[in-house]
Design a protein around this motif. Structure first.
Motif, PDB file in Angstrom:
ATOM      1  N   GLY A 139     -11.905  12.917 -10.744  1.00 38.06           N
ATOM      2  CA  GLY A 139     -13.097  13.072  -9.906  1.00 38.06           C
ATOM      3  C   GLY A 139     -13.404  11.837  -9.090  1.00 38.06           C
ATOM      4  N   ALA A 140     -13.333  10.661  -9.716  1.00 40.10           N
ATOM      5  CA  ALA A 140     -13.603   9.413  -8.990  1.00 40.10           C
ATOM      6  C   ALA A 140     -12.476   9.109  -8.013  1.00 40.10           C
ATOM      7  N   ALA A 141     -11.234   9.414  -8.406  1.00 38.14           N
ATOM      8  CA  ALA A 141     -10.082   9.130  -7.541  1.00 38.14           C
ATOM      9  C   ALA A 141     -10.139   9.930  -6.245  1.00 38.14           C
ATOM     10  N   ILE A 142     -10.628  11.161  -6.328  1.00 38.85           N
ATOM     11  CA  ILE A 142     -10.764  11.978  -5.114  1.00 38.85           C
ATOM     12  C   ILE A 142     -11.703  11.301  -4.123  1.00 38.85           C
ATOM     13  N   GLU A 143     -12.840  10.835  -4.630  1.00 39.23           N
ATOM     14  CA  GLU A 143     -13.816  10.194  -3.744  1.00 39.23           C
ATOM     15  C   GLU A 143     -13.252   8.897  -3.170  1.00 39.23           C
ATOM     16  N   LEU A 144     -12.495   8.147  -3.979  1.00 39.35           N
ATOM     17  CA  LEU A 144     -11.898   6.905  -3.497  1.00 39.35           C
ATOM     18  C   LEU A 144     -10.893   7.165  -2.378  1.00 39.35           C
ATOM     19  N   THR A 145     -10.024   8.155  -2.570  1.00 33.95           N
ATOM     20  CA  THR A 145      -9.005   8.428  -1.555  1.00 33.95           C
ATOM     21  C   THR A 145      -9.616   9.007  -0.286  1.00 33.95           C
ATOM     22  N   ARG A 146     -10.733   9.706  -0.411  1.00 33.95           N
ATOM     23  CA  ARG A 146     -11.405  10.222   0.782  1.00 33.95           C
ATOM     24  C   ARG A 146     -12.072   9.093   1.558  1.00 33.95           C
ATOM     25  N   ARG A 147     -12.647   8.149   0.851  1.00 33.08           N
ATOM     26  CA  ARG A 147     -13.353   7.072   1.526  1.00 33.08           C
ATOM     27  C   ARG A 147     -12.390   6.055   2.120  1.00 33.08           C
ATOM     28  N   PHE A 148     -11.260   5.840   1.444  1.00 28.60           N
ATOM     29  CA  PHE A 148     -10.280   4.856   1.907  1.00 28.60           C
ATOM     30  C   PHE A 148      -8.970   5.586   2.205  1.00 28.60           C
ATOM     31  N   PRO A 149      -8.757   5.976   3.446  1.00 30.39           N
ATOM     32  CA  PRO A 149      -7.651   6.870   3.808  1.00 30.39           C
ATOM     33  C   PRO A 149      -6.246   6.294   3.655  1.00 30.39           C
ATOM     34  N   LYS A 150      -6.121   5.003   3.306  1.00 33.19           N
ATOM     35  CA  LYS A 150      -4.796   4.419   3.077  1.00 33.19           C
ATOM     36  C   LYS A 150      -4.583   4.019   1.616  1.00 33.19           C
ATOM     37  N   LEU A 151      -5.622   4.183   0.812  1.00 30.47           N
ATOM     38  CA  LEU A 151      -5.558   3.799  -0.591  1.00 30.47           C
ATOM     39  C   LEU A 151      -4.597   4.716  -1.351  1.00 30.47           C
ATOM     40  N   ARG A 152      -3.862   4.134  -2.308  1.00 28.27           N
ATOM     41  CA  ARG A 152      -2.948   4.911  -3.143  1.00 28.27           C
ATOM     42  C   ARG A 152      -3.416   4.868  -4.598  1.00 28.27           C
ATOM     43  N   ILE A 153      -3.260   5.986  -5.289  1.00 32.06           N
ATOM     44  CA  ILE A 153      -3.697   6.108  -6.676  1.00 32.06           C
ATOM     45  C   ILE A 153      -2.529   6.553  -7.545  1.00 32.06           C
ATOM     46  N   ILE A 154      -2.372   5.908  -8.692  1.00 34.09           N
ATOM     47  CA  ILE A 154      -1.461   6.391  -9.721  1.00 34.09           C
ATOM     48  C   ILE A 154      -2.340   6.928 -10.850  1.00 34.09           C
ATOM     49  N   MET A 155      -2.359   8.239 -11.015  1.00 37.03           N
ATOM     50  CA  MET A 155      -3.172   8.870 -12.050  1.00 37.03           C
ATOM     51  C   MET A 155      -2.353   9.053 -13.321  1.00 37.03           C
ATOM     52  N   GLN A 156      -2.848   8.480 -14.413  1.00 37.56           N
ATOM     53  CA  GLN A 156      -2.178   8.589 -15.700  1.00 37.56           C
ATOM     54  C   GLN A 156      -3.023   9.402 -16.685  1.00 37.56           C
TER      55      GLN A 156
END
Length: 435
Positions: A264-281
């Motif tokens: 849930g938090a990662a979705i908001e982060l990637t929407r706000r920062f369009p170049k940010l990358r997330i590794i979800m574990q």
């Protein structure tokens, strides 16, 4: 035996007058803020979209008001009435779970509906449904057009139970009012010394919550728990995404979300920062559910997200091959409050083994509720829920500092935001070689 002197009447009166003064101050703040946004926060508004975020000042005032009003009620009511209200609060919780499971908000939609039609559609007894609907309307969940009319409509509170609501709270309600409520029946038994290292859930079910989630009979509860974190995001995360400057790590930084759940938090982060990358574990079954959730709710962000099955009690993978952007930031959101202290140390030590040095930009962020003297009713409820479901509790800043010390970290700063949770920023401490 320690004898405590009774507070003098003059001192008690001074405390009461100070309480009233603080209440007036907080109410004035709330009133001025709400007047400015009344068009979007009308109590009768029915919407299947999330409400616009309130200001930090308004949310802070609401938190203070909740605590102060609870304290004020102890002056305004008799002890017997006060304790009875606490003892009977589970009836409201049960009623909320009933209407959530029956899908009453979906049945009503944007219409005004008679309870007889609702009962027929839901295949339940009309008189009992009327009773719980009226009880909830009294708590501003749903609205009866006129008392005794038996005609109900959704309002801003009940609309969050609509299946179409992006942040619907049905999973959270079930997680607390059904899964949590049933296991809480064993609370007194779990308080016995022989059960000190078990959660209340484990005492009740004979297995831990995590073992239960892994069984076929626990599939519904597991999915409900995962979706609870997404639905509860507005109340739990608040300013986590917007109040902290995540861009300081670089607009195309990579963040490892440890124990990410549905993200849930990662979705908001990637929407706000369009170049940010997330590794979800997370565990394989959670990652499977999360992948489908992202495909439905944030498909545009998926190319920047790596879904990685991983048990955080195992050594952390090395991501140095992800040049030029190997992760320097590790993020745990509502993970440590699931575990006893020794387990937390084990999780954090695995991160400590791979995180870059502080001078190289390595940062550990822990998003959790911090308990202190100003903690309100909700924070204590969350702490009780964690004690029930996992055996752990919400912690103070000092308790987190000790866990981090044992894990090879130290607190660099604690970031407060407009939500219920705080963001603990920690850095790795140089390890002293053993002689």
């Amino acid at each position: 035996m320690t004898v405590v002197q009774e507070q003098s009447s003059s001192s008690a009166l001074e405390d009461f007058n100070a309480l009233v003064k603080n209440l007036h101050k907080v109410i004035d703040t709330i009133a001025s803020q709400v007047v400015a946004t009344i068009g979007t926060r009308d109590p009768s508004l029915v919407s299947d979209k999330p409400s616009p975020p309130a200001s930090s000042e308004l949310l802070s005032a609401f938190r203070k008001f909740t605590k102060l009003s609870d304290e004020f009620s102890s002056y305004a009511t008799s002890p017997s009435e006060h304790l009875t209200m606490i003892a009977g609060a589970f009836y409201e919780s049960t009623a909320l779970n009933v209407v959530s499971e029956l899908g009453v908000a979906d049945l009503i939609g944007k219409e005004r509906v008679h309870v007889s039609w609702l009962a027929k559609e839901a295949n339940v007894d009309q008189s009992r449904l009327r009773h719980v609907m009226r009880m909830l309307a009294n708590r501003q969940v749903f609205r009866e057009t006129e008392y005794g009319s038996d005609v109900f409509e959704n309002n801003r509170m009940s609309s969050i139970l609509l299946s179409s609501h992006e942040k619907n709270l049905k999973g959270f309600v079930g997680h607390w009012s059904d899964d949590g409520y049933r296991s809480a029946d064993s609370t007194l038994k779990a308080f016995r010394p022989e059960n000190a290292n078990k959660s209340i859930f484990e005492v009740h079910h004979g297995m831990s919550l995590w073992d239960y989630f892994g069984r076929p009979e626990g599939a519904v509860a597991r999915e409900r728990g995962n979706r609870a974190m997404v639905g509860a995001e507005p109340i739990l995360h608040g300013g986590l995404i917007y109040d902290y400057d995540w861009a300081k790590h670089g607009e195309s930084a990579t963040i490892v979300d440890v124990g990410a759940g549905m993200g849930g938090a990662a979705i908001e982060l990637t929407r706000r920062f369009p170049k940010l990358r997330i590794i979800m574990q997370d565990k394989p079954e959670v990652i499977e559910s999360a992948t489908e959730f992202w495909k439905t709710n944030a498909p545009e962000c998926l190319p920047r997200v790596a879904m990685v099955p991983h048990d955080f009690f195992s050594p952390q993978p090395s991501y140095t091959s992800l040049l030029p952007n190997p992760p320097k930031v590790y993020f745990l959101r509502f993970v440590l409050h699931d575990w006893f202290e020794d387990h937390c140390v084990e999780i954090l030590k695995n991160i400590r083994d791979v995180i870059p040095k502080a001078e190289d930009g390595g940062r550990l962020y822990i998003a959790e509720i911090l308990l202190d003297k100003d903690s309100d009713r909700f924070k204590h409820m969350v702490s009780a829920h964690m004690m029930n479901m996992t055996g752990a509790l919400e912690r103070t800043e000092g308790e987190f500092a000790e866990i981090l010390r044992r894990s090879g970290f130290k607190i660099a700063k604690v970031h407060k935001n407009k939500g219920f949770i705080s963001l603990i920023e920690a850095v790795a401490v140089p390890q002293v070689p053993e002689l």
